[in-house]
Write a protein that holds these residues in place. Structure first.
Motif, PDB file in Angstrom:
ATOM      1  N   ASP A 196      75.433  20.252  34.429  1.00  0.00           N
ATOM      2  CA  ASP A 196      76.177  19.074  33.978  1.00  0.00           C
ATOM      3  C   ASP A 196      76.975  19.373  32.713  1.00  0.00           C
ATOM      4  O   ASP A 196      78.137  18.954  32.594  1.00  0.00           O
ATOM      5  CB  ASP A 196      75.214  17.909  33.717  1.00  0.00           C
ATOM      6  N   MET A 197      76.366  20.097  31.765  1.00  0.00           N
ATOM      7  CA  MET A 197      77.057  20.421  30.528  1.00  0.00           C
ATOM      8  C   MET A 197      78.270  21.309  30.780  1.00  0.00           C
ATOM      9  O   MET A 197      79.374  21.041  30.277  1.00  0.00           O
ATOM     10  CB  MET A 197      76.109  21.123  29.541  1.00  0.00           C
ATOM     11  N   VAL A 198      78.082  22.358  31.565  1.00  0.00           N
ATOM     12  CA  VAL A 198      79.180  23.283  31.839  1.00  0.00           C
ATOM     13  C   VAL A 198      80.274  22.612  32.671  1.00  0.00           C
ATOM     14  O   VAL A 198      81.469  22.809  32.436  1.00  0.00           O
ATOM     15  CB  VAL A 198      78.654  24.557  32.538  1.00  0.00           C
ATOM     16  N   ASP A 199      79.879  21.788  33.634  1.00  0.00           N
ATOM     17  CA  ASP A 199      80.866  21.082  34.463  1.00  0.00           C
ATOM     18  C   ASP A 199      81.737  20.142  33.628  1.00  0.00           C
ATOM     19  O   ASP A 199      82.948  20.022  33.852  1.00  0.00           O
ATOM     20  CB  ASP A 199      80.169  20.268  35.559  1.00  0.00           C
TER      21      ASP A 199
ATOM     22  N   ILE B  48      69.614  22.592  25.481  1.00  0.00           N
ATOM     23  CA  ILE B  48      69.450  22.839  26.914  1.00  0.00           C
ATOM     24  C   ILE B  48      68.924  24.240  27.186  1.00  0.00           C
ATOM     25  O   ILE B  48      68.034  24.438  28.027  1.00  0.00           O
ATOM     26  CB  ILE B  48      70.782  22.608  27.649  1.00  0.00           C
ATOM     27  N   ARG B  49      69.469  25.207  26.486  1.00  0.00           N
ATOM     28  CA  ARG B  49      69.120  26.599  26.768  1.00  0.00           C
ATOM     29  C   ARG B  49      67.854  27.077  26.053  1.00  0.00           C
ATOM     30  O   ARG B  49      67.221  28.042  26.503  1.00  0.00           O
ATOM     31  CB  ARG B  49      70.284  27.517  26.384  1.00  0.00           C
TER      32      ARG B  49
ATOM     33  N   ALA C 131      69.917  21.497  36.412  1.00  0.00           N
ATOM     34  CA  ALA C 131      70.768  20.307  36.456  1.00  0.00           C
ATOM     35  C   ALA C 131      71.413  20.023  35.106  1.00  0.00           C
ATOM     36  O   ALA C 131      72.612  19.725  35.033  1.00  0.00           O
ATOM     37  CB  ALA C 131      69.951  19.105  36.913  1.00  0.00           C
ATOM     38  N   ALA C 132      70.637  20.113  34.033  1.00  0.00           N
ATOM     39  CA  ALA C 132      71.171  19.836  32.697  1.00  0.00           C
ATOM     40  C   ALA C 132      72.231  20.857  32.313  1.00  0.00           C
ATOM     41  O   ALA C 132      73.287  20.508  31.758  1.00  0.00           O
ATOM     42  CB  ALA C 132      70.038  19.844  31.677  1.00  0.00           C
TER      43      ALA C 132
END
Length: 234
Positions: A97-100, A120-121, A93-94
């Motif tokens: 959301d970042m890529v979107d 995140i990664r 999900a995180a």
């Protein structure tokens, strides 16, 4: 904490890397873990653990942006030693959301965006990997970057509330490469193409001989900011 650090430092003071790893494995059963990114140093430590059947968990952070060559080393290491390497992935999900909201390459746009991507990664998955552990083994060497020269081979990590041990801390790169050659250890072919430090593919490039060890990491940023946060010390 200070008492544990002092006592542990004294206990391993005269031990070589293998002896120290064995000490931790026996004194903290089931609570010792080693993080590998499949670089030269990590392959040496993996060999020490797997070849000697030490009861130390080995894990890696699967960021989703690794080089194909890194996956090659990962797979060959599994084939050679026939022992498990646990993978920790980003939270779906995180990451989504970042890529979107910012696209797949937002890390080039600002230090803040790059640190968000690293968090995140890498940082959040690392927290899961270290949960309930007492000893974190790493491949850090003193000469790898300026801030690491102020560290020692055993230290307290306040963020994760555990001891960190760097068995190759005082080794030179030449010593690492000599061990790899002597023991015929599989290593990342990118090392032979000017990549002394190998991370995510979009954030790593080759450097010329004699250039700072981490110059190829996040090359678009100021030199003083070149840490993802995994090993930042206060």
């Amino acid at each position: 904490m200070e008492r544990d650090l002092t006592a542990t430092a004294a206990a391993i003071k005269d031990k070589d890397p293998l002896e120290a790893l064995r000490f931790f494995a026996l004194s903290h059963p089931g609570q010792v873990t080693f993080s590998t990114s499949f670089g030269w140093e990590d392959q040496v430590i993996t060999d020490l653990i797997f070849r000697n059947k030490l009861p130390i968990e080995v894990f890696t952070l699967e960021t989703g942006r690794l080089f194909l060559e890194t996956y090659y080393v990962w797979n060959r290491t599994l084939e050679i030693y026939q022992q498990p390497i646990r993978a920790y992935f980003p939270q779906t999900a995180a990451l989504q959301d970042m890529v979107d909201s910012k696209g797949p390459s937002s890390f080039y746009e600002s230090v803040e965006n790059r640190k968000e991507c690293c968090h995140i990664r890498k940082i959040e998955p690392l927290g899961r990997a270290l949960k309930d552990k007492k000893i974190w083994i790493t491949g850090i060497r003193a000469e790898q970057s300026p801030n690491r020269q102020d560290m020692s081979n055993i230290e307290w990590d306040p963020s994760h509330q555990l001891l960190k041990f760097h068995p190759l801390f005082n080794w030179s790169l030449e010593a690492v490469k000599a061990y790899v050659k002597k023991n015929n250890i599989v290593y990342n072919p990118l090392h032979d193409k000017g990549f002394p430090s190998i991370g995510c593919a979009p954030c790593t490039r080759a450097v010329s001989d004699g250039v700072d060890f981490r110059a190829g990491r996040w090359w678009w940023e100021d030199q003083s900011k070149k840490e993802c946060g995994l090993h930042v010390t206060s």
